[in-house]
Enzyme design. Sequence first.
Site, PDB file in Angstrom:
ATOM      1  N   CYS A 120     -16.043 -77.663  -2.696  1.00 32.46           N
ATOM      2  CA  CYS A 120     -15.513 -76.297  -2.495  1.00 32.46           C
ATOM      3  C   CYS A 120     -16.226 -75.272  -3.377  1.00 32.46           C
ATOM      4  CB  CYS A 120     -14.018 -76.269  -2.765  1.00 32.46           C
ATOM      5  SG  CYS A 120     -13.134 -77.501  -1.817  1.00 32.46           S
ATOM      6  N   HIS A 261     -11.071 -69.457  -4.347  1.00 30.76           N
ATOM      7  CA  HIS A 261     -11.242 -70.441  -3.277  1.00 30.76           C
ATOM      8  C   HIS A 261      -9.869 -70.676  -2.650  1.00 30.76           C
ATOM      9  CE1 HIS A 261     -11.652 -74.055  -1.078  1.00 30.76           C
ATOM     10  NE2 HIS A 261     -11.082 -74.824  -1.996  1.00 30.76           N
ATOM     11  N   ASN A 291      -8.081 -74.235   4.273  1.00 29.67           N
ATOM     12  CA  ASN A 291      -9.062 -74.467   3.207  1.00 29.67           C
ATOM     13  C   ASN A 291     -10.395 -74.825   3.876  1.00 29.67           C
ATOM     14  OD1 ASN A 291     -10.686 -75.699   1.271  1.00 29.67           O
ATOM     15  ND2 ASN A 291      -8.986 -76.685   0.218  1.00 29.67           N
TER      16      ASN A 291
HETATM   17  O1  UT7 Z   1     -10.171 -77.556  -2.099  1.00 30.93           O
HETATM   18  C1  UT7 Z   1      -9.631 -78.586  -2.867  1.00 30.93           C
HETATM   19  C2  UT7 Z   1      -8.992 -79.542  -1.927  1.00 30.93           C
HETATM   20  N1  UT7 Z   1      -7.670 -79.952  -2.084  1.00 30.93           N
HETATM   21  C3  UT7 Z   1      -6.585 -79.241  -2.500  1.00 30.93           C
HETATM   22  O2  UT7 Z   1      -6.606 -78.147  -2.951  1.00 30.93           O
HETATM   23  C4  UT7 Z   1      -5.283 -79.962  -2.342  1.00 30.93           C
HETATM   24  C5  UT7 Z   1      -4.324 -79.781  -3.483  1.00 30.93           C
HETATM   25  N2  UT7 Z   1      -3.054 -80.413  -3.164  1.00 30.93           N
HETATM   26  C6  UT7 Z   1      -2.172 -79.847  -2.290  1.00 30.93           C
HETATM   27  O3  UT7 Z   1      -2.444 -78.791  -1.743  1.00 30.93           O
HETATM   28  C7  UT7 Z   1      -0.845 -80.535  -2.067  1.00 30.93           C
HETATM   29  O4  UT7 Z   1      -0.765 -81.667  -2.904  1.00 30.93           O
HETATM   30  C8  UT7 Z   1      -0.608 -80.978  -0.582  1.00 30.93           C
HETATM   31  C9  UT7 Z   1      -0.411 -79.769   0.290  1.00 30.93           C
HETATM   32  C10 UT7 Z   1      -1.779 -81.793  -0.074  1.00 30.93           C
HETATM   33  C11 UT7 Z   1       0.649 -81.824  -0.505  1.00 30.93           C
HETATM   34  O5  UT7 Z   1       1.749 -81.071  -1.016  1.00 30.93           O
HETATM   35  P1  UT7 Z   1       2.729 -81.713  -2.100  1.00 30.93           P
HETATM   36  O6  UT7 Z   1       3.795 -80.723  -2.336  1.00 30.93           O
HETATM   37  O7  UT7 Z   1       1.895 -82.136  -3.276  1.00 30.93           O
HETATM   38  O8  UT7 Z   1       3.309 -82.936  -1.317  1.00 30.93           O
HETATM   39  P2  UT7 Z   1       3.308 -84.463  -1.781  1.00 30.93           P
HETATM   40  O9  UT7 Z   1       1.951 -85.055  -1.628  1.00 30.93           O
HETATM   41  O10 UT7 Z   1       4.007 -84.572  -3.089  1.00 30.93           O
HETATM   42  O11 UT7 Z   1       4.247 -85.086  -0.684  1.00 30.93           O
HETATM   43  C12 UT7 Z   1       5.648 -84.786  -0.629  1.00 30.93           C
HETATM   44  C13 UT7 Z   1       6.198 -85.438   0.612  1.00 30.93           C
HETATM   45  C14 UT7 Z   1       5.776 -86.892   0.779  1.00 30.93           C
HETATM   46  O12 UT7 Z   1       6.860 -87.589   1.363  1.00 30.93           O
HETATM   47  P3  UT7 Z   1       7.827 -88.492   0.442  1.00 30.93           P
HETATM   48  O13 UT7 Z   1       6.941 -89.509  -0.185  1.00 30.93           O
HETATM   49  O14 UT7 Z   1       8.453 -87.548  -0.559  1.00 30.93           O
HETATM   50  O15 UT7 Z   1       8.809 -89.051   1.434  1.00 30.93           O
HETATM   51  C15 UT7 Z   1       4.657 -86.823   1.772  1.00 30.93           C
HETATM   52  O16 UT7 Z   1       4.517 -88.018   2.523  1.00 30.93           O
HETATM   53  O17 UT7 Z   1       5.695 -84.753   1.760  1.00 30.93           O
HETATM   54  C16 UT7 Z   1       5.116 -85.715   2.662  1.00 30.93           C
HETATM   55  N3  UT7 Z   1       4.031 -85.045   3.382  1.00 30.93           N
HETATM   56  C17 UT7 Z   1       4.264 -84.339   4.491  1.00 30.93           C
HETATM   57  N4  UT7 Z   1       5.373 -84.045   5.170  1.00 30.93           N
HETATM   58  C18 UT7 Z   1       5.268 -83.284   6.262  1.00 30.93           C
HETATM   59  C19 UT7 Z   1       2.715 -85.023   3.090  1.00 30.93           C
HETATM   60  N5  UT7 Z   1       2.062 -84.289   4.013  1.00 30.93           N
HETATM   61  C20 UT7 Z   1       2.993 -83.866   4.898  1.00 30.93           C
HETATM   62  C21 UT7 Z   1       2.941 -83.073   6.059  1.00 30.93           C
HETATM   63  N6  UT7 Z   1       4.103 -82.811   6.697  1.00 30.93           N
HETATM   64  N7  UT7 Z   1       1.786 -82.551   6.529  1.00 30.93           N
END
Ligand code: UT7
Length: 334
Positions: A120, A261, A291
Amino acid sequence: MSSDLPACGVRICGTGSYVPERRMTNEDFARTLDTSDEWIVQRTGIRERRICDPSREGTFEMARTALERALDSARMKGSDLDLIIVGTVTGEMTCPSVAARVGAAVGAVPAAAFDVSAACCGFMYGLNIAQGLIRAGMFRTIAVIGAENMSSIVDYDDRSVSILFGDAAGAAILQRDRDPRIGCLYQSMGADGSGWHSLYLPRKPRDVPPFDADNPIRLGNIRMNGKEVFRFAVTKFREVLEEAMKRTDLTADSVGQIICHQSNLRIIDAARERLGLPQEKVYINIDKYGNTSAGSVGLCLDELWRAGKIERERPFVMVAFGGGLTWASSVWRV
Ligand code: UT7
């Protein structure tokens, strides 16, 4: 780098960008994955993203079009360029570089050309390298492009990764200028490879680290530990932005636009709130494009440039972080 005034300045002569026509909305994901518009908007700020039609466009075509638009806006021809730098991790081939093909397509031969792999941060690494080369007197006119075909490396069965990314390219043309007051006032770049496994693109089985071996991983698709990247990004964004403003004596009042970004709205908002920056100074378009990795900062810059929101004399700041892990900042006066 010191912020002493350079002997020559660097002018941004024009900008350009390209996003594919094809839109992919949150509802489109909800049709095939266990997710919802509400979850995606709340956790990321994204409403839709643009996706390449693989039968006719990819990183090369997006980069070429963004550059053609930047050349138009600068009233220049490809033959005016001395160097082309493309930030990307989704080049069609490792050899040749996207930059070399783009150079030939716009009539820039024999301009030098190379790609930068900094995820990125690709556009920002390119921009910082380019302005340094101009100031060092090695090149006069350089095109910097960030282009990313994320849809070609995303596993659309993985809901925690696929909803984040979109495709785009952004470009800027820099030229040596006699006025030493304009150009880059401060830049920083850094990397910490010990965190590489938070965000990686395995090509072969041995690229997958032992702790990921039991997880369902598709080779050729991006693998991300969202929580780890989130933690790193929230801290890094604030640190890098704070340092850039401190080193250039900028305050929430005196700074112009801030281009972050577009990784996740929550990450950007966290940095903005910690630094007490007004909402209208921190540019956001993640709702429309998601993104777009190396495409994101150049795309934001082009939108602001064309809208006349990059003010003369009022420095603006760009910051990015990404896979590597990498980070970068750049403060400019135009
Ligand atoms: O350019 C650099 C690239 N990357 C980034 O900037 C990514 C940085 N990270 C993020 O943006 C966030 O971590 C995400 C958006 C990817 C995920 O958000 P989060 O609030 O950190 O969610 P999480 O990974 O803690 O997941 C919470 C829950 C999980 O379920 P359980 O285990 O609590 O039952 C996930 O399985 O949300 C679930 N989950 C979803 N639910 C619905 C993960 N993705 C999804 C989804 N829809 N798309």
